[in-house]
Design an enzyme around this catalytic site. Structure first.
Site, PDB file in Angstrom:
ATOM      1  N   TYR A 202      21.132   6.466  -0.212  1.00  8.78           N
ATOM      2  CA  TYR A 202      20.103   7.144  -1.006  1.00  8.78           C
ATOM      3  C   TYR A 202      18.831   7.365  -0.188  1.00  8.78           C
ATOM      4  CZ  TYR A 202      23.145   6.599  -4.980  1.00  8.78           C
ATOM      5  OH  TYR A 202      24.220   6.682  -5.829  1.00  8.78           O
ATOM      6  N   ARG A 209      10.781   2.935  -1.325  1.00 12.32           N
ATOM      7  CA  ARG A 209      11.041   1.646  -0.652  1.00 12.32           C
ATOM      8  C   ARG A 209       9.824   1.240   0.182  1.00 12.32           C
ATOM      9  NH1 ARG A 209      16.470   3.744  -0.355  1.00 12.32           N
ATOM     10  NH2 ARG A 209      16.212   4.913   1.568  1.00 12.32           N
ATOM     11  N   ASP A 247      23.931  -5.309  -8.820  1.00 18.87           N
ATOM     12  CA  ASP A 247      24.681  -4.055  -8.909  1.00 18.87           C
ATOM     13  C   ASP A 247      26.080  -4.375  -9.418  1.00 18.87           C
ATOM     14  OD1 ASP A 247      24.026  -1.088  -7.559  1.00 18.87           O
ATOM     15  OD2 ASP A 247      26.166  -1.456  -7.863  1.00 18.87           O
ATOM     16  N   ALA A 274      23.843  -4.548 -14.989  1.00 21.92           N
ATOM     17  CA  ALA A 274      22.399  -4.812 -15.044  1.00 21.92           C
ATOM     18  C   ALA A 274      21.874  -4.894 -16.482  1.00 21.92           C
ATOM     19  CB  ALA A 274      21.643  -3.742 -14.267  1.00 21.92           C
ATOM     20  N   ASP A 294      16.450   1.250 -11.217  1.00 19.90           N
ATOM     21  CA  ASP A 294      16.823   2.545 -10.619  1.00 19.90           C
ATOM     22  C   ASP A 294      18.243   2.926 -11.059  1.00 19.90           C
ATOM     23  OD1 ASP A 294      16.926   4.818  -9.023  1.00 19.90           O
ATOM     24  OD2 ASP A 294      17.325   3.724  -7.162  1.00 19.90           O
ATOM     25  N   CYS A 334      16.708   9.609 -12.152  1.00 19.95           N
ATOM     26  CA  CYS A 334      17.182  10.501 -11.091  1.00 19.95           C
ATOM     27  C   CYS A 334      17.879  11.720 -11.693  1.00 19.95           C
ATOM     28  CB  CYS A 334      18.092   9.778 -10.114  1.00 19.95           C
ATOM     29  SG  CYS A 334      19.556   9.121 -10.864  1.00 19.95           S
TER      30      CYS A 334
HETATM   31  N1  SAH Z   1      18.403   1.721  -5.742  1.00 22.25           N
HETATM   32  C1  SAH Z   1      19.475   2.212  -4.898  1.00 22.25           C
HETATM   33  C2  SAH Z   1      20.214   3.377  -5.496  1.00 22.25           C
HETATM   34  C3  SAH Z   1      20.756   3.161  -6.881  1.00 22.25           C
HETATM   35  S1  SAH Z   1      22.046   4.227  -7.320  1.00 22.25           S
HETATM   36  C4  SAH Z   1      18.913   2.577  -3.515  1.00 22.25           C
HETATM   37  O1  SAH Z   1      17.696   2.763  -3.386  1.00 22.25           O
HETATM   38  O2  SAH Z   1      19.699   2.689  -2.578  1.00 22.25           O
HETATM   39  C5  SAH Z   1      22.631   3.525  -8.780  1.00 22.25           C
HETATM   40  C6  SAH Z   1      23.405   2.214  -8.600  1.00 22.25           C
HETATM   41  O3  SAH Z   1      23.687   1.732  -9.904  1.00 22.25           O
HETATM   42  C7  SAH Z   1      24.747   2.314  -7.908  1.00 22.25           C
HETATM   43  O4  SAH Z   1      24.759   1.426  -6.828  1.00 22.25           O
HETATM   44  C8  SAH Z   1      25.783   1.861  -8.966  1.00 22.25           C
HETATM   45  O5  SAH Z   1      26.821   1.053  -8.420  1.00 22.25           O
HETATM   46  C9  SAH Z   1      24.918   1.022  -9.862  1.00 22.25           C
HETATM   47  N2  SAH Z   1      25.344   0.857 -11.259  1.00 22.25           N
HETATM   48  C10 SAH Z   1      25.842   1.770 -12.113  1.00 22.25           C
HETATM   49  N3  SAH Z   1      25.991   1.248 -13.354  1.00 22.25           N
HETATM   50  C11 SAH Z   1      25.558  -0.046 -13.266  1.00 22.25           C
HETATM   51  C12 SAH Z   1      25.432  -1.104 -14.206  1.00 22.25           C
HETATM   52  N4  SAH Z   1      25.763  -0.941 -15.486  1.00 22.25           N
HETATM   53  N5  SAH Z   1      24.940  -2.278 -13.778  1.00 22.25           N
HETATM   54  C13 SAH Z   1      24.586  -2.463 -12.489  1.00 22.25           C
HETATM   55  N6  SAH Z   1      24.677  -1.484 -11.565  1.00 22.25           N
HETATM   56  C14 SAH Z   1      25.158  -0.300 -11.941  1.00 22.25           C
END
Ligand code: SAH
Length: 390
Positions: A202, A209, A247, A274, A294, A334
């Site tokens: 990403y 960040r 995650d 999450a 996120d 997003c």
């Molecule tokens: N913050 C990250 C990008 C996040 S993308 C960065 O900066 O690189 C969204 C993420 O959410 C993905 O990694 C996906 O695996 C995760 N995801 C999707 N549904 C989820 C859930 N219910 N609980 C935890 N993670 C989840």
């Protein structure tokens, strides 16, 4: 390539095309003439004025997408120039990294084409049948303009079905590695090309960040929800914070753990949903000084946009009790469908329901290598709000 179809717009619909909006909706097309299902087409106003050349896809919700408002040949030279312009615009804007998005679709006037450059390698996404049809023109131009060692296509988005295309992953050039090193702000990160999400990394959150790393204090407790390969948590840990990353994707977490080690920081990575993790009190690891939320784009379509707003409400509602008074939240959407205004509203409603005051300290958008066209609002997809619990 020459246009083989003529598309006529309904009365009055030419104004937005002249104003640089690149999509024509199905309902705005009066009369297509000639051409195959997917082809190059000329676009005319109802009065018969020539407006644009672009791609036509009969089955799409947006059958016509503008390539140029000038009469020009759509050939390899056309793509070479567009690619060169996209690369030129970015010069000097993104620093301290070997990786950036070099083509961002409509915002770079190449509708349907996304290209991320990770070191000497490229990862491409093709979102439209029009761009798919033109790959014999843009691919050689891309290889020539970038000198890339390899190009992998990761067009796995479900949205392709609306275009009549299947999701696909394939090698376009050279021998793409399964993982590519991303050097960013002195960190050694990884684009998970083969097993990861989207293009593998990403890039769009790079500025956020960095902002987080500037703002956390040594000893702060940070919870990074939806951490993917660990970016926010690893940046925070380097700044002296005690970070937890959550995650649901085990492969991303495995990479996150390896990345933390490679960068000589300690982050506690937890595999969990999450939503549940927060609702269940984050394993009693709190209270936190910072919580990052996120989530993925749950709502890709207009009718589902309330589901993302509801998801944000739920996350903020669950996160607030785990946040110290004076603690901070960074909450992201997003999806274009959930606007900045709606995002703030979802946070406000959750805070009011928790009976806490919530202050807005800043707003960020996707980093500069994901340019935003004011005349194509859909290009502003990533918004993040920086909040403080009073
Ligand atoms: N913050 C990250 C990008 C996040 S993308 C960065 O900066 O690189 C969204 C993420 O959410 C993905 O990694 C996906 O695996 C995760 N995801 C999707 N549904 C989820 C859930 N219910 N609980 C935890 N993670 C989840």
């Amino acid at each position: 390539m020459k246009p083989t179809a003529s598309i006529k717009l309904a009365k009055g619909r030419e104004k937005k095309i002249k104003g640089f909006y690149p999509w024509v909706q199905k309902e705005e097309v009066r009369r297509p003439e000639g051409g195959k299902h997917v082809c190059l087409a000329d676009l005319y106003s109802d009065d018969g004025d020539w407006l644009a050349i672009g791609t036509y896809n009969r089955v799409s919700r947006f059958p016509f997408r503008v390539l140029s408002l000038e009469r020009e040949d759509i050939d390899e030279t056309f793509f070479r120039e567009r690619i060169r312009q996209a690369i030129d615009h970015r010069k000097g804007s993104i620093e301290d990294t070997n990786s950036q998005r070099i083509i961002f679709s409509e915002a770079d006037r190449l509708p349907g084409l996304i290209v991320d450059q990770f070191g000497d390698h490229l990862v491409v996404q093709v979102r439209t049948a029009g761009m798919d049809m033109l790959r014999h023109l843009w691919l050689p131009a891309l290889i020539e303009e970038t000198g890339a060692e390899s190009i992998m296509e990761k067009s796995e988005m479900a949205g392709r079905r609306e275009e009549g295309l299947e999701p696909i992953s394939q090698v376009l050039h050279g021998e793409p590695p399964a993982k590519i090193e991303v050097i960013e702000s002195g960190f050694k990160m990884t684009a998970l090309v083969e097993t990861g999400l989207k293009t593998g990394f990403y890039l769009d959150q790079r500025n956020a960040r960095r902002e987080l790393a500037r703002r956390v204090k040594p000893g702060d407790k940070v919870l990074d929800c939806f951490c993917y390969t660990g970016g926010f948590g690893i940046y925070a840990a380097k700044a002296g914070a005690e970070a937890v990353g959550v995650d649901i994707h085990p492969v991303a977490l495995e990479e996150a753990r390896a990345t933390a080690e490679r960068n000589d920081v300690k982050v506690d990575f937890v595999e969990a949903n999450a939503f549940e993790y927060l609702a269940e009190g984050a394993g009693a690891k709190g209270p936190f000084d910072w919580i990052i939320l996120d989530p993925p784009a749950i709502a890709k379509t207009q009718d589902k946009k309330n589901s993302l707003k509801w998801a944000i409400w739920k996350l903020v509602y669950a996160a607030l009790p785990l946040l110290k008074p004076g603690g901070r939240l960074f909450v992201c959407s997003c999806s274009y469908q959930l606007s900045q205004q709606k995002l703030i509203e979802a946070c406000r409603l959750a805070a009011s329901d928790r009976k806490v005051r919530l202050m807005l300290e800043g707003i960020t958008i996707q980093d500069l290598d994901h340019p935003v066209s004011t005349q194509f609002p859909e290009s502003l997809y990533l918004k993040g709000v920086w909040l403080r619990r009073d």
